[in-house]
Scaffold this active site. Structure first.
Site, PDB file in Angstrom:
ATOM      1  N   HIS A  12      35.033  39.091  41.675  1.00 29.33           N
ATOM      2  CA  HIS A  12      34.646  38.789  43.064  1.00 29.33           C
ATOM      3  C   HIS A  12      33.184  38.382  43.144  1.00 29.33           C
ATOM      4  CE1 HIS A  12      33.996  39.126  47.371  1.00 29.33           C
ATOM      5  NE2 HIS A  12      32.990  39.932  47.114  1.00 29.33           N
ATOM      6  N   TYR A  71      42.432  45.994  39.529  1.00 29.54           N
ATOM      7  CA  TYR A  71      43.412  45.782  40.607  1.00 29.54           C
ATOM      8  C   TYR A  71      44.419  44.660  40.346  1.00 29.54           C
ATOM      9  CZ  TYR A  71      39.522  42.605  41.819  1.00 29.54           C
ATOM     10  OH  TYR A  71      38.524  41.671  41.780  1.00 29.54           O
ATOM     11  N   ARG A 114      40.903  32.961  42.347  1.00 28.33           N
ATOM     12  CA  ARG A 114      39.598  33.338  41.813  1.00 28.33           C
ATOM     13  C   ARG A 114      39.812  33.743  40.366  1.00 28.33           C
ATOM     14  NH1 ARG A 114      38.306  38.508  44.221  1.00 28.33           N
ATOM     15  NH2 ARG A 114      38.514  39.315  42.127  1.00 28.33           N
TER      16      ARG A 114
END
Ligand SMILES: Cc1ncc(C[n+]2csc(CCOP(=O)(O)OP(=O)(O)O)c2C)c(N)n1
Ligand SMILES: [Mg+2]
Lengths: 373, 325
Positions: free
Chosen positions: A276, A286, A272
């Site tokens: 998100h 993260y 990705r």
């Protein structure tokens, strides 16, 4: 199915050696655009190659334009597909019209390729009932599932339905992500389809992350593909940044399933590139740039663009024109979506039951009175 | 007409729908060769074959997810969840999925799914076999929740449930399975899914009950009749929707009401009946609404079930209290 190559998707072989799942991801072109499996590559005509490239360009343009709309505040929930074009379009290219599709929220591009419209995709994001008009038109696709895993158990039922209906050359597909493989429904769906030897192909788009949770937190299993093996379902891992590989695996999986061999589980290794979702996710919380960098180098468009350019089948001008044309279409789709009629609560109430119960009927009247003011 | 148990009446109803509609399918855990752990589907696989009546892998979410996919491909599924306690494994399939699909598709997709499941205390089963979980499910829009209290209704309602084009949670009471027999007509007949029944007419007080509590209420009515107290008993049959018209008609006559249920008291069916009365027909009453329900604890250890479950004595005490108000 071709044989004799270590990259060949030999499901028959996998099935007979369940304890040794396919561990080397299937790949035809590497990230430098080098053809690493000539035999499989030669299964593609020039037209096929161009067509696949166009689909990826379409998906990337769709993503870019959609992010624009999102930033302008014209959309609701949207799950970016940036980076996953080879995975999504390779598989979509293998689907036939008669196949049933059970997508998840990140699978709008496949859904649109299967017969939904971009306008319906936008209406889904905005939250308008006309987003499901494709079902009414007879497109064999279900809703982009929000409850992670639910699409797997439902798809097993559709696959069994196909079998019971005696429909030939028809399969059911479901998509989930790497996080989705931890759900009970993930296993239940695969296992049910296996028990009934139903024509089902399950896809896991492993993009490395489930929001902020990395793939390795989901399981210590070496691959996600091997999760099929315990259910008697061959699992295959494929380079999800190589559209030729994802297409071929999806096609062979489909052939395998329609031949009556039962389900297949396919794991595409992808990434990705973006957040998100459009709802405020910030990947820098993260993951590091160092982690992202090698994945950006694997960009699925870069490698096929190189192959096509070398073959004189593609140039930047052509791509730019296509992108401009696609984006015009998406802008129109957005205008159409924005012209959708105002929704009525009384209509929602009408569709709670086939025949409204007395309490619902009373509420319908109440809302109709309000709506007519 | 034959006298049938509640369980045989359901088998009969299922046999009927399997005969009439080739799209109906029965499946679940042990429903095939074994005919269900209670034998509710006994003989059906032999009669209709393994394509129509079949065992599934042991997973409730899988069973109900399968039902949704089958419904989407033109089938009319009749899944069994072996005990109602196990429906908790499949709450998403029920509340998150099948009950929403008609709404999602603006009425253009139906989910003609009948989930059969046994429930109810008093048979000293293992944990999570006897719980009455209807209070969890009646709050789900788009889902019908029904439960028959006698063999006649059991057959007629199971046929109606299967013929209905919306998902129906069909609750079968374990204690009633073999404890009562009724005259049950052969062949096809239906009992409406959304009509309460006046199980016994009376004029002094109304007891609203459902499932096994209807029988407890009828015992109370018999006993009080000897004291010249005339008790009307209403069997709800449908827990969602609730047929309030029948309830209001009754309390307009009796002016007193006791609502009895086996489930815990918090929210749910009895609370909804009480609230509907309070909202729409409170002026008919000349005493407070009486409620009889299980205490708001976890369903008890089996040896203590009879101390926990509301029974005829509890209903009688509440009826006397309301009559003497
Ligand atoms: C049953 C359920 N639990 C949690 C969520 C919230 N949620 C939405 S997406 C997501 C991560 C999913 O990750 P993955 O399966 O890898 O798919 P991806 O989004 O990466 O495509 C979570 C936790 C949800 N939608 N459904
Ligand atoms: Mg993921």
């Amino acid at each position: 199915m071709a044989a004799n190559s270590k990259h060949v998707v030999d499901f028959g072989h996998i099935k007979s050696t369940m304890s040794d799942p396919y561990k080397k991801p299937v790949q035809l072109i590497d990230e430098n655009g080098k053809i690493v499996n000539k035999e499989l590559f030669d299964r593609f005509s020039d037209d096929d190659l161009v067509n696949l490239m166009e689909k990826m360009v379409w998906e990337r343009a769709l993503h870019e334009q959609t992010m624009n709309f999102s930033r302008q505040g014209r959309l609701g929930f949207y799950a970016p597909t940036y980076g996953e074009e080879a995975s999504e379009m390779g598989i979509a290219h293998a689907m036939k019209k008669q196949d049933y599709l059970f997508p998840a929220y990140r699978d709008l591009p496949q859904l649109i390729q299967h017969g939904a419209t971009v306008k319906e995709g936008y209406l889904w994001s905005k939250g308008h009932y006309q987003c499901y008009d494709y079902v009414r038109r007879g497109v064999r696709a279900w809703i982009p599932q929000i409850i992670i895993g639910a699409q797997y158990v439902q798809m097993a039922g559709a696959a069994l339905g196909i079998k019971k209906n005696g429909e030939k050359d028809t399969v059911a597909y479901a998509f989930t992500g790497d996080g989705g493989t931890s759900q009970g429904d993930f296993y239940e769906g695969i296992n049910f389809a296996s028990s009934f030897q139903a024509p089902a192909v399950f896809f896991v788009q492993n993009n490395g992350w489930a929001i902020s949770v990395p793939r390795k937190t989901q399981t210590a299993a070496e691959t996600l593909a091997q999760k099929g093996v315990a259910s008697g379902v061959p699992g295959v891992q494929v380079d999800g940044m190589d559209i030729l590989a994802t297409y071929l695996v999806a096609k062979d999986a489909r052939d395998f399933a329609v031949a009556g061999n039962g389900p297949v589980l396919v794991e595409t290794l992808t990434y990705r590139f973006g957040a998100h979702s459009s709802a405020g996710d910030d990947p820098s919380r993260y993951r590091t740039k160092e982690e992202e960098k090698p994945w950006f180098d694997k960009d699925p468009l870069i490698r096929l663009r190189k192959v096509l350019t070398d073959k004189k089948l593609w140039d930047q001008d052509k791509e730019d024109k296509l992108v401009a044309q696609y984006k015009d279409e998406f802008k129109q789709a957005m205008k159409d979506a924005e012209a959708a009629p105002k929704q009525k609560v009384s209509d929602f109430l009408k569709h709670t039951f086939e025949v409204p119960t007395p309490d619902v009927a009373a509420d319908i009247e109440k809302f109709q009175a309000k709506e007519s003011k | 007409m034959a006298k049938l148990t509640y369980i045989k009446a359901i088998t009969d109803g299922l046999d009927q729908v399997l005969q009439e509609d080739p799209k109906t399918l029965i499946f679940g855990e042990d429903v095939g060769k074994n005919g269900g752990v209670f034998r509710t589907t006994q003989g059906l696989q032999d009669k209709f074959g393994t394509d129509r009546v079949f065992d599934t892998p042991l997973a409730e979410s899988g069973i109900l997810g399968l039902s949704i996919g089958l419904a989407l491909t033109g089938w009319r599924p009749i899944p069994e969840i072996q005990f109602m306690g196990f429906t908790m494994e499949a709450v998403d399939s029920i509340g998150g999925q099948m009950s929403r699909n008609r709404f999602r598709m603006s009425g253009d997709v139906s989910m003609p799914i009948t989930i059969r499941t046994p429930f109810g205390g008093g048979t000293h089963t293992a944990e999570l076999h006897g719980d009455s979980l209807e209070n969890m499910f009646v709050g789900i829009p788009g889902l019908r929740v029904v439960t028959p209290a006698n063999p006649y209704d059991a057959k007629g309602m199971v046929i109606s449930a299967v013929e209905n084009n919306d998902p129906v949670l069909f609750m079968e009471n374990l204690k009633l399975y073999r404890s009562m027999k009724d005259e049950v007509p052969e062949g096809h007949y239906t009992v409406p899914l959304d009509k309460a029944k006046v199980a016994r007419e009376g004029s002094d007080i109304t007891i609203v009950a459902y499932s096994a509590e209807v029988n407890e209420a009828l015992k109370v009515a018999d006993k009080l009749e000897k004291e010249n107290i005339s008790v009307e008993v209403i069997d709800l049959r449908s827990l969602s929707p609730i047929d309030t018209a029948t309830i209001f008609a009754s309390i307009d006559k009796t002016h007193k009401v006791v609502i009895a249920q086996e489930a815990q008291k918090m929210a749910g069916v009895g609370a909804q009946v009480a609230s509907a009365i309070a909202e729409n027909d409170i002026m008919s009453l000349d005493a407070p609404i009486g409620r009889v329900a299980a205490p708001d604890s976890i369903f008890p250890f089996a040896m203590a079930e009879n101390d926990w479950l509301p029974n005829a004595d509890d209903i009688e005490a509440k009826v006397r209290e309301i009559l003497n108000y």
